[in-house]
Motif scaffolding. Structure first.
Motif, PDB file in Angstrom:
ATOM      1  N   LYS A 245     -25.889  -5.462 -75.658  1.00  0.00           N
ATOM      2  CA  LYS A 245     -25.899  -5.675 -77.108  1.00  0.00           C
ATOM      3  C   LYS A 245     -27.168  -6.381 -77.572  1.00  0.00           C
ATOM      4  O   LYS A 245     -27.714  -6.074 -78.637  1.00  0.00           O
TER       5      LYS A 245
ATOM      6  N   GLU B 188     -29.787  -3.674 -77.816  1.00  0.00           N
ATOM      7  CA  GLU B 188     -29.587  -2.853 -79.018  1.00  0.00           C
ATOM      8  C   GLU B 188     -29.981  -3.591 -80.289  1.00  0.00           C
ATOM      9  O   GLU B 188     -30.531  -3.018 -81.226  1.00  0.00           O
ATOM     10  N   MET B 189     -29.654  -4.876 -80.319  1.00  0.00           N
ATOM     11  CA  MET B 189     -29.869  -5.659 -81.536  1.00  0.00           C
ATOM     12  C   MET B 189     -31.308  -6.149 -81.649  1.00  0.00           C
ATOM     13  O   MET B 189     -31.668  -6.780 -82.638  1.00  0.00           O
ATOM     14  N   GLY B 190     -32.136  -5.863 -80.641  1.00  0.00           N
ATOM     15  CA  GLY B 190     -33.555  -6.175 -80.768  1.00  0.00           C
ATOM     16  C   GLY B 190     -33.958  -7.576 -80.329  1.00  0.00           C
ATOM     17  O   GLY B 190     -34.734  -8.233 -81.018  1.00  0.00           O
TER      18      GLY B 190
END
Lengths: 244, 244
Positions: free
Chosen positions: A102, A105-107
């Motif tokens: 996550k 994905e969230m950078g």
């Protein structure tokens, strides 16, 4: 799978990418592309290496133990995430894997597992977690893979805390406390997520004693660590990151 | 586990709670409390039923196949979440379980699995998903359990869309589009998260044709559905929900 970004096979490689650049495959990569994904000569693969953006490549040689791709053209420029660290206390294995996935994905730019007083695990498999970050980057269409650091004691992280890095501290005990992040400016940041069981009082004092710290509330319910990681990164990306 | 809220065993029961109220246990509940958690007569359990808040209860009778708790005093008032639905397309089983868990933690009032053109699953186990919502509510310290609806076709949901319910549509194809939610007012809302593979063009047209719809971007990276659910609910809770 109709959207172009997820339709094609994406692969992270540890090699330079550029016009007509040949990219030899490792055994694992060849197995994945030709064994699992059933690709063959002439098929297209999207490549990224965290530095040169995303390139469309074609299978030039396909074998059981190896193969070669050849880059055609760049399909996306390199997009680096903001300079954001995610610091978390490793929990159960599956949840730790999720947090790494996550955060990618969230950078997050860097993912730091930290050992706290209430952390259960004494050690992590850094190589396995790094592989999860690679896989998540392949999935989410990113062109960058965050580095997963080795397990470090939280106390040591705090003792050596970089002067210019702000810290967003998500403390479940502080429900209601909510500094606005917006007035802090972008710059380097880190998000710190608590372990199951929270932080000790001593840890909490050390964290909040840092002048770089902003305490942020994630609402009135207690969130699991993986949920908290996504929620905290959403708050940050909206206020200071690349979601603008 | 030192924080009072997570230290004690929490149990959702389907019975009235009140001063000196006896609460008979089902076989499963007795097994959990006395077999798994090793509680015995005189031990404390926190109870909630989604209506009467949280009550401290004591074990009055403990048996292998049943038992009785007796309520002492209320420890927390009922806290209902905002009137927020989460609509999502069921994906792989494990991810679907996660979405229900996370929607509960993040404060959804109702969770609606919807069948879209690109949804893989034809059916869900509603009872299993509802059990996941109960478990997540027990974990997150909530006093409310969201209802998990049966699988419904997205087209039907849209055709019968309630006039007064706003819809926050998180469409990966719409990166960059970002209406501000703040001007919309609280009132009833729903968040709609796409399946892996996204929405079909026809679905996208039908969704955006609703005057209740606001299209919201969740950043430049493609998020998995469970990540997107948490991120979208964070955006909503911050702007319009109970995170204030």
């Amino acid at each position: 799978m109709l959207r172009p970004m997820t339709a094609k096979t994406r692969l992270y490689v540890d090699q330079p990418l550029g016009p007509a650049q040949p990219v030899p495959l490792t055994r694992d990569q060849a197995h994945y592309l030709f064994g699992v994904m059933r690709l063959g000569q002439g098929d297209k693969v999207a490549l990224f290496n965290g530095q040169d953006g995303e390139w469309q490549a074609e299978v030039a040689e396909a074998g059981k133990r190896g193969g070669v791709l050849v880059c055609a053209e760049q399909s996306r420029p390199l997009q680096l995430p903001p300079d954001l660290w995610l610091i978390f206390a490793p929990i159960k294995k599956a949840r730790t894997d999720f947090i790494v996935e996550k955060a990618t994905e969230m950078g997050a730019a860097r993912i730091l597992p930290a050992q706290t007083e209430f952390t259960n695990s004494e050690r992590i498999r850094q190589d396995r977690l790094q592989a999860h970050a690679v896989e998540a980057a392949e999935q989410c269409g990113g062109t960058f893979v965050p580095e997963v650091a080795d397990l470090t004691k939280l106390d040591r992280l705090l003792a050596d805390w970089p002067e210019d890095r702000r810290l967003m501290f998500c403390d479940e005990a502080e429900v209601g406390a909510s500094k606005v992040l917006g007035d802090a400016g972008p710059g380097p940041w880190a998000i710190l997520i608590g372990p199951e069981g929270g932080f000790s009082e001593a840890e909490r004092r050390r964290i909040t004693a840092l002048p770089q710290t902003s305490v942020v509330s994630l609402g009135p319910r207690i969130l699991r660590a993986d949920t908290a990681a996504v929620a905290a990164m959403t708050v940050w990306q909206q206020a200071l990151g690349d979601w603008g």
